[in-house]
Design an enzyme around this catalytic site. Structure first.
Site, PDB file in Angstrom:
ATOM      1  N   ASP A  77       1.095  -1.309   0.311  1.00 47.15           N
ATOM      2  CA  ASP A  77       0.089  -0.358   0.294  1.00 47.15           C
ATOM      3  C   ASP A  77       0.541   1.357  -0.254  1.00 47.15           C
ATOM      4  O   ASP A  77       1.218   1.249   1.176  1.00 47.15           O
ATOM      5  CB  ASP A  77      -0.430  -0.050   0.931  1.00 47.15           C
ATOM      6  CG  ASP A  77      -1.883   1.138   1.324  1.00 47.15           C
ATOM      7  OD1 ASP A  77      -1.863   1.332   0.483  1.00 47.15           O
ATOM      8  OD2 ASP A  77      -2.070   1.699   1.992  1.00 47.15           O
ATOM      9  N   ASP A 283      -2.050   5.458  -4.860  1.00 51.41           N
ATOM     10  CA  ASP A 283      -2.462   5.343  -4.035  1.00 51.41           C
ATOM     11  C   ASP A 283      -2.074   3.699  -3.871  1.00 51.41           C
ATOM     12  O   ASP A 283      -3.941   3.132  -5.582  1.00 51.41           O
ATOM     13  CB  ASP A 283      -3.744   5.072  -3.918  1.00 51.41           C
ATOM     14  CG  ASP A 283      -3.959   4.521  -2.218  1.00 51.41           C
ATOM     15  OD1 ASP A 283      -3.769   3.758  -1.395  1.00 51.41           O
ATOM     16  OD2 ASP A 283      -5.099   5.192  -1.360  1.00 51.41           O
TER      17      ASP A 283
END
Ligand SMILES: *[C@@H]1O[C@H](CO)[C@@H](O)[C@H](O)[C@H]1NC(C)=O
Ligand SMILES: *[C@@H]1O[C@H](CO)[C@@H](O)[C@H](O)[C@H]1NC(C)=O
Ligand SMILES: *[C@@H]1O[C@H](CO)[C@@H](O)[C@H](O)[C@H]1NC(C)=O
Length: 536
Positions: A77, A283
């Protein structure tokens, strides 16, 4: 994933759109000998897994923690900055699939508890939350071990699918946010995963590159301290990472997007939008691309997507013959362009038990449209996996730069280059210049003054017929020619497909199972499909 200090009021629909996917990596050849050779040069590759049917993908790494080593799978992430995993018995299986295994701290001889009860993190998914302890222990991925890494281990986890390996800036650590909320104006982050890689001499600069590959492939790769020249077209465009507008700190991978456009058989159209230029956040922990509402609504109409009360925004998987690309131009009107083939926007909806696709009653496979919109002005524009799969992105946390280029799908060869410290710039390529005046004027100027043609006014209604076909609604915008495009447009041919009259009803997937899964963010399905461990 994007961390949130407060629970944002996201709807369930947003929850499933923002959170789908699971990962499993593999792409880069990862023999131990090869990995060791690369380590000597201070960069190392890690194969990412992907659960491709989980909303388009959750990209994960296999990691081991502690000694003796315990295996956990963690979602990679770029949108958060703590590494954390489920502690045993910490996950509520009624709200989370709890994928990827759990860590038993009492079984590790090298673990120390650094801050009991000190770990708390929330993501933008409504109701999600993790609390637990900060611990220090060894952490291994891709054959590389970090000693005494500070990590979170949950004692309670709600509405999160997997443990997370956050690889963002340390300023985004959960503890920093807590301190700020508690009134500390100068909170000190701990050295996180990417800091420790550098501190322990495992990479030369705090940097990595992410290759997610095609929607259809089940693997990807990440190279820490290096990038792979074989995986992208042309040169990297260098973008300056933008500081947080409120705090002025570098906490996420925000870059300036100049404009968005569409290329189809009629040429390229830049979409008129009051929302551009804007800062967008790269992201990898967000599955879709979360657009400003004006652009989102135009694209929904253009693709003829239909809003279904059970399944959300759906389209025919073949887009009813539409071909072309969604084009993202960064920095300014001469900045790098990443083009996402339309086919990458159709996210399969598959029954994990039977492997069958959701179909309409004429047996056409039905897909999600891999786009989403913000619901309030202060929500960040998250550029997730439906964008990132088409981009090769190098993250340089030291020089605060992003290298970006059009990815090449399905490349098996590699040409890994080490990223070495450079003053002001470590990545090869030209820094893309940002224009400060409004985009439309500039674009016209730079493209030799193309005629500004407003094609039509923006349609506001979602098409009532399913898959209206090519350009179901015209885009509001103006025609342009990209002068610096590094990519070939997948044949934007005008396939003629018989237009369906009226919306075809959907065939419901087995026993409402799929609906339940949507609420879980699509991952429960992946668990049974791939055979991942469920931790109770
Ligand atoms: C992760 O480990 C499992 C075995 O535990 C293996 O089957 C899988 O291929 C591995 N995936 C990656 C991406 O390394
Ligand atoms: C591990 O790191 C923590 C935090 O940096 C530190 O307090 C602790 O002393 C370290 N433990 C060992 C065994 O090095
Ligand atoms: C990449 O490979 C997958 C199979 O692994 C295939 O389905 C897909 O079409 C390929 N993509 C391209 C762009 O060739």
């Amino acid at each position: 994933m994007h961390t949130s200090l407060v629970l944002a009021g996201f709807s369930l629909a947003n929850l499933c759109l923002a959170e789908p996917g699971f990962l499993s990596l593999k792409t880069y050849r990862n023999t131990e000998a090869h990995a060791q050779a690369l380590r000597k040069r201070s960069s190392f590759p890690v194969t990412l897994g992907n659960y491709p049917y989980a909303g388009g993908g959750i990209y994960f790494v296999n990691a081991t923690v502690g000694s003796p080593a315990q295996e956990v799978q963690l979602q990679i992430d770029t949108g958060s900055s703590d590494v954390w995993m489920f502690g045993v018995h910490s996950c509520d299986s009624s709200t989370s699939p709890c994928l990827g295994g759990a860590f038993d701290i009492s079984a590790s001889q090298t673990a120390t508890i650094l801050d009991e009860g000190g770990f708390q993190i929330q993501y933008v998914t409504a109701g999600s939350g993790v609390t637990g302890d900060y611990i220090g222990d060894s952490f291994t991925i891709g054959g590389t071990t970090i000693k005494n890494l500070t990590m979170g281990v949950s004692t309670k986890a709600v509405s999160v699918d997997t443990g997370i390996m956050g690889i963002g800036f340390d300023a985004e650590e959960a503890i920093v946010g807590q301190e700020v909320q508690a009134g500390n104006s100068n909170p000190q982050p701990y050295p996180n995963f990417i800091d420790e890689l550098k501190l322990q001499g495992l990479i030369g600069t705090k940097s990595y590159s992410l290759y997610l590959d095609d929607l259809e492939t089940s693997t990807g790769s990440i190279i820490f301290g290096g990038y792979d020249k074989a995986k992208f077209q042309g040169d990297l465009g260098i973008l300056t990472i933008q500081p947080d507008s409120q705090s002025g700190t570098y906490s996420s991978f925000g870059v300036i997007l100049n404009s968005m456009g569409v290329t189809d058989s009629t040429g390229s159209t830049v979409i008129s939008s009051s929302s551009m230029p804007n800062v967008v956040i790269l992201d990898s922990g967000t599955a879709y691309t979360v657009l400003p509402p004006d652009i989102f609504n135009e694209l929904v109409a253009y693709f003829g997507a239909l809003k279904d009360k059970d399944y959300g925004l759906i389209i025919q998987c073949d887009l009813n013959g539409m071909a072309g690309t969604l084009d993202y131009q960064f920095a300014g009107p001469t900045g790098p362009i990443v083009s996402v083939p339309f086919s990458e926007l159709a996210i399969p909806i598959v029954d994990p038990e039977t492997g069958e696709s959701l179909t309409d009653n004429q047996n056409n496979p039905v897909c999600h449209l891999g786009l989403d919109q913000t619901t309030s002005a202060d929500e960040p524009l998250l550029w997730g996996d439906t964008f990132l799969r088409s981009a090769y992105v190098v993250y340089d946390l030291e020089n605060l730069q992003i290298g970006i280029a059009q990815t090449i799908f399905n490349v098996t060869s590699s040409d890994v280059q080490l990223i070495t410290a450079g003053s002001g710039q470590s990545l090869p390529g030209n820094i893309a210049s940002v224009m400060t005046t409004i985009v439309q004027t500039k674009t016209e100027g730079l493209n030799g003054g193309p005629t500004k043609t407003v094609i039509s006014s923006a349609p506001t209604d979602i098409q009532s017929t399913f898959g209206g076909g090519k350009g179901a609604s015209a885009l509001s915008g103006y025609k342009t020619t990209y002068t610096n495009r590094a990519t070939n447009i997948p044949s934007a041919s005008s396939t003629t497909t018989a237009k369906k009259s009226g919306a075809a009803p959907l065939n419901t997937l087995a026993s409402g199972f799929w609906k339940g899964m949507l609420i879980q963010g699509l991952v429960v399905a992946a668990a049974s499909f791939i055979g991942a461990k469920l931790i109770l």
